[in-house]
Each structure stands twice: as C-alpha cells, then as structure tokens.
Design an enzyme around this catalytic site. Sequence first.
Site, PDB file in Angstrom:
ATOM      1  N   SER A  15      -1.349   9.783  30.360  1.00 35.05           N
ATOM      2  CA  SER A  15      -1.468   8.389  29.915  1.00 35.05           C
ATOM      3  C   SER A  15      -2.358   8.234  28.694  1.00 35.05           C
ATOM      4  O   SER A  15      -3.389   8.888  28.556  1.00 35.05           O
ATOM      5  CB  SER A  15      -2.029   7.529  31.039  1.00 35.05           C
ATOM      6  OG  SER A  15      -2.269   6.241  30.535  1.00 35.05           O
ATOM      7  N   LYS A  66       3.879   0.063  40.637  1.00 38.70           N
ATOM      8  CA  LYS A  66       3.720  -1.335  40.197  1.00 38.70           C
ATOM      9  C   LYS A  66       4.298  -2.357  41.176  1.00 38.70           C
ATOM     10  O   LYS A  66       3.735  -3.431  41.340  1.00 38.70           O
ATOM     11  CB  LYS A  66       4.383  -1.545  38.826  1.00 38.70           C
ATOM     12  CG  LYS A  66       3.568  -0.997  37.669  1.00 38.70           C
ATOM     13  CD  LYS A  66       4.250  -1.295  36.328  1.00 38.70           C
ATOM     14  CE  LYS A  66       3.511  -0.613  35.190  1.00 38.70           C
ATOM     15  NZ  LYS A  66       4.148  -0.808  33.884  1.00 38.70           N
ATOM     16  N   ASP A 102       1.878  -6.540  31.248  1.00 37.86           N
ATOM     17  CA  ASP A 102       3.056  -6.103  30.471  1.00 37.86           C
ATOM     18  C   ASP A 102       3.777  -7.326  29.896  1.00 37.86           C
ATOM     19  O   ASP A 102       4.425  -7.233  28.852  1.00 37.86           O
ATOM     20  CB  ASP A 102       4.054  -5.332  31.358  1.00 37.86           C
ATOM     21  CG  ASP A 102       3.583  -3.916  31.665  1.00 37.86           C
ATOM     22  OD1 ASP A 102       2.759  -3.375  30.910  1.00 37.86           O
ATOM     23  OD2 ASP A 102       4.054  -3.351  32.680  1.00 37.86           O
TER      24      ASP A 102
HETATM   25  P1  NDP Z   1      10.951   2.870  36.053  1.00 38.33           P
HETATM   26  O1  NDP Z   1      10.902   4.259  36.593  1.00 38.33           O
HETATM   27  O2  NDP Z   1      10.557   1.740  36.932  1.00 38.33           O
HETATM   28  O3  NDP Z   1      12.453   2.582  35.512  1.00 38.33           O
HETATM   29  C1  NDP Z   1      13.137   3.542  34.752  1.00 38.33           C
HETATM   30  C2  NDP Z   1      14.430   2.936  34.234  1.00 38.33           C
HETATM   31  O4  NDP Z   1      15.091   3.908  33.419  1.00 38.33           O
HETATM   32  C3  NDP Z   1      15.412   2.560  35.336  1.00 38.33           C
HETATM   33  O5  NDP Z   1      16.143   1.439  34.925  1.00 38.33           O
HETATM   34  C4  NDP Z   1      16.299   3.813  35.411  1.00 38.33           C
HETATM   35  O6  NDP Z   1      17.588   3.560  35.912  1.00 38.33           O
HETATM   36  C5  NDP Z   1      16.407   4.160  33.949  1.00 38.33           C
HETATM   37  N1  NDP Z   1      16.741   5.568  33.724  1.00 38.33           N
HETATM   38  C6  NDP Z   1      15.899   6.629  33.812  1.00 38.33           C
HETATM   39  N2  NDP Z   1      16.564   7.760  33.526  1.00 38.33           N
HETATM   40  C7  NDP Z   1      17.852   7.412  33.236  1.00 38.33           C
HETATM   41  C8  NDP Z   1      18.999   8.127  32.843  1.00 38.33           C
HETATM   42  N3  NDP Z   1      18.979   9.452  32.701  1.00 38.33           N
HETATM   43  N4  NDP Z   1      20.138   7.453  32.616  1.00 38.33           N
HETATM   44  C9  NDP Z   1      20.174   6.085  32.753  1.00 38.33           C
HETATM   45  N5  NDP Z   1      19.104   5.353  33.138  1.00 38.33           N
HETATM   46  C10 NDP Z   1      17.959   6.003  33.369  1.00 38.33           C
HETATM   47  O7  NDP Z   1      10.065   2.879  34.732  1.00 38.33           O
HETATM   48  P2  NDP Z   1       9.419   1.665  33.923  1.00 38.33           P
HETATM   49  O8  NDP Z   1      10.311   0.474  33.998  1.00 38.33           O
HETATM   50  O9  NDP Z   1       8.008   1.497  34.317  1.00 38.33           O
HETATM   51  O10 NDP Z   1       9.437   2.272  32.436  1.00 38.33           O
HETATM   52  C11 NDP Z   1      10.657   2.380  31.709  1.00 38.33           C
HETATM   53  C12 NDP Z   1      10.340   2.793  30.281  1.00 38.33           C
HETATM   54  O11 NDP Z   1       9.584   1.753  29.650  1.00 38.33           O
HETATM   55  C13 NDP Z   1       9.477   4.055  30.190  1.00 38.33           C
HETATM   56  O12 NDP Z   1       9.908   4.805  29.081  1.00 38.33           O
HETATM   57  C14 NDP Z   1       8.077   3.526  29.962  1.00 38.33           C
HETATM   58  O13 NDP Z   1       7.297   4.444  29.231  1.00 38.33           O
HETATM   59  C15 NDP Z   1       8.368   2.272  29.145  1.00 38.33           C
HETATM   60  N6  NDP Z   1       7.331   1.249  29.302  1.00 38.33           N
HETATM   61  C16 NDP Z   1       6.562   0.957  28.210  1.00 38.33           C
HETATM   62  C17 NDP Z   1       5.590  -0.002  28.272  1.00 38.33           C
HETATM   63  C18 NDP Z   1       4.778  -0.294  27.064  1.00 38.33           C
HETATM   64  O14 NDP Z   1       3.710  -0.905  27.204  1.00 38.33           O
HETATM   65  N7  NDP Z   1       5.215   0.082  25.882  1.00 38.33           N
HETATM   66  C19 NDP Z   1       5.320  -0.755  29.528  1.00 38.33           C
HETATM   67  C20 NDP Z   1       6.200  -0.386  30.630  1.00 38.33           C
HETATM   68  C21 NDP Z   1       7.161   0.594  30.493  1.00 38.33           C
HETATM   69  P3  NDP Z   1      17.872   3.667  37.504  1.00 38.33           P
HETATM   70  O15 NDP Z   1      17.291   2.425  38.119  1.00 38.33           O
HETATM   71  O16 NDP Z   1      19.360   3.687  37.581  1.00 38.33           O
HETATM   72  O17 NDP Z   1      17.207   4.917  37.977  1.00 38.33           O
END
Ligand code: NDP
Length: 304
Positions: A15, A66, A102
């Site tokens: 992180s 979360k 967020d």
């Molecule tokens: P989660 O683990 O809660 O969600 C991940 C998401 O990505 C789900 O919708 C998942 O789909 C999808 N996903 C992951 N791998 C694949 C794949 N191979 N193909 C298709 N869909 C995929 O994570 P977060 O929501 O917390 O984070 C998501 C992204 O946002 C991360 O990259 C994180 O770093 C970024 N983020 C950035 C923030 C910032 O402050 N800039 C704040 C919060 C997040 P499924 O449900 O189908 O598994």
Amino acid sequence: MTRRVVLIGHPVAHSLSGAMQQAAFDAQGIDATYELWDRPPVQLGETIAQLRTDEFLGANVTIPHKERVVPMVDRLTEDAHATGAVNTITKEGKRLVGHNTDVPGFRVALDRLVGKQKMPRQAVVLGSGGGARAVVHGLITEAFQRVIVFNRHLHRAEGMVKHFGRSAAHMELRAMPWHESIIEAELAKTKVLVNATSIGLVTDESPVPAEIIPPELLVLDLIYSRTKLLRDAESAGCTVQDGELMLLHQGAAAFTLWTGQPAPIDLMQAKLAEARAGGLRSAEGEPAGPGLEGAASAAADTAG
Ligand code: NDP
C-alpha cells in the site's frame, strides 16, 4: 502517548497509504504512527475490537474488508451507509464510526476529468467491488441520469444495483452482462467511462478492446498508473485521468477525520510520487498477488 492509526487489509504490504499518511502526521506535528496490519477475514472481528482502546486514533480499511467491516462499527456516515462500504474508521470515545472517503476522493477525480465542461449525465462503470460502489454513489449524487454497470460476474453488478435501488429511483441504473458487443453499444451512447475493475493493475491489459473506444469519451481509471485502457483511450481522442487524485483525496479526507486538521495535500502527493518511484504502486484495494513486483515494474515502465 503516541497514537496509532492502522491500515487493515489482506494483503497490505504494497500500500502507498503508509508513506503519505506518516509524512502528513510528522509534518503537522501529530504524535501518531501509521501501521500496516495484514489481517485475514477470520481475524477481522477481533482486529476491529482492538481499535476501541485509547491508543488508537482510527483506521483505514482496504481489500477485502471494506464491506465486511460495516456491521462491526457502531455508526455509519451517510456515504458509508449509502455505499455499504467503509474505508476509514474514527473514534467517538470507545465507539467506532465508519466513513467512506473513497466517495469524496472519486468526486475530486471526476471534477478534474470533466474540467470546464458541463457535468455529463451518462456513464458506463466497469466493475462492482468496493471501488465501484463509491463510483456509483458519486455518480448518483452528481445527478447522473443513466449509469450502466458491467461486471464479469453479473450477479454482483445486479446486487450492487439493487443496493442502490432507492437512491437511484429517479434515474436509470442498470446492470448488464459483460459482452463486448453490449459494452460497445453502451460506450457509443455514453459520455463517461470509469474502470473500477482491477484489470490493468498487475498486467498490461485493458478491460475493453481499443477498437470499441469512441473518441471524445471522458475516461477515468481508478488504478493509480497510466494503464493500457488510458493509453488506448488517449489514442482514440478521449480525455483521461488515472486514480492518483482519488487515492490522494480519500487519504486527505481520512487524515482530516482523524486529526481535525487540514491535510498537507502537496506533501502527501509528493510522498505518493516518491513511493511509486520507489517501486510501490498499490492504490487502496489492490490485491497484491505473487509476482506483483515483476508485473508492477513492467507496467510502471510503460507508465510514461
Ligand atoms: P474488488 O476486489 O472489490 O473488485 C474487483 C473488481 O474487478 C470486481 O468488479 C471484479 O469482478 C473485477 N475483476 C477483477 N479481475 C477481473 C478480471 N480478470 N476480469 C474481469 N473483471 C475482473 O476491488 P476494489 O473495488 O476495491 O478495487 C478495484 C480497483 O479499483 C483496483 O484496481 C483498486 O486498486 C482500484 N481502487 C482505487 C482507488 C483509488 O483511490 N484510486 C480506490 C478503490 C479502488 P468480479 O466481481 O466479477 O470478480
């Protein structure tokens, strides 16, 4: 007494928050430490209970906790309640308050992306995790009229849409199956595209093929780097923005909640850049799997 603020996640080793929060405490003369606590879901309850003692000022919560932490706090703020996700905990005596910073972080990123243009009313959101919840809530409260959510597992997108049911009653919020032709048709009708999936985080992949990105779209990737999606979108003529501002401003809002002081934004931004240059590139919520370092440096090499 030195107070403690902890980032609770699994994993948390990569992180970027530690660098920016500790520097902010030190610069403002706040006697506090920011610690990374890697805790698996099974230990979450006892970990949250520990925060009730006086030595703790509060916490950040990240992937995968979360949503799970919501019933473990005593009170939720409006954004935390609306999203069903908590990324920051503060204290009221021994009571714990769950916030979602967020949401304001996303609003800053969206405003910067839109710039001087009129705020659009249509968006496509890719993903349905904790990050996507903050995005969708932010879009609803910005008075968007049509938001289409695509997710690999459709049921999760449907669950999220159901969660927002009442607050989105005045608008069209729909989950659609992840098929290229449907995404293409929706992109042709929309103004804003937000990637809230983790596709592009550890590999140089894009959630959508370059050919289906129309020009003049506003594209925000929550990932804190110049992803393939952003490079493809820029080549297509779109305006793009990465996740840096969101990360910075969710952190700044959390700092203010813990300390009651304005956050030293410039310093925090500089520390983020420094940590990233030093090899860390994890935005909040990043699943740092094995081999991350190799993939991350490959991605960072293309980050321009
Ligand atoms: P989660 O683990 O809660 O969600 C991940 C998401 O990505 C789900 O919708 C998942 O789909 C999808 N996903 C992951 N791998 C694949 C794949 N191979 N193909 C298709 N869909 C995929 O994570 P977060 O929501 O917390 O984070 C998501 C992204 O946002 C991360 O990259 C994180 O770093 C970024 N983020 C950035 C923030 C910032 O402050 N800039 C704040 C919060 C997040 P499924 O449900 O189908 O598994």
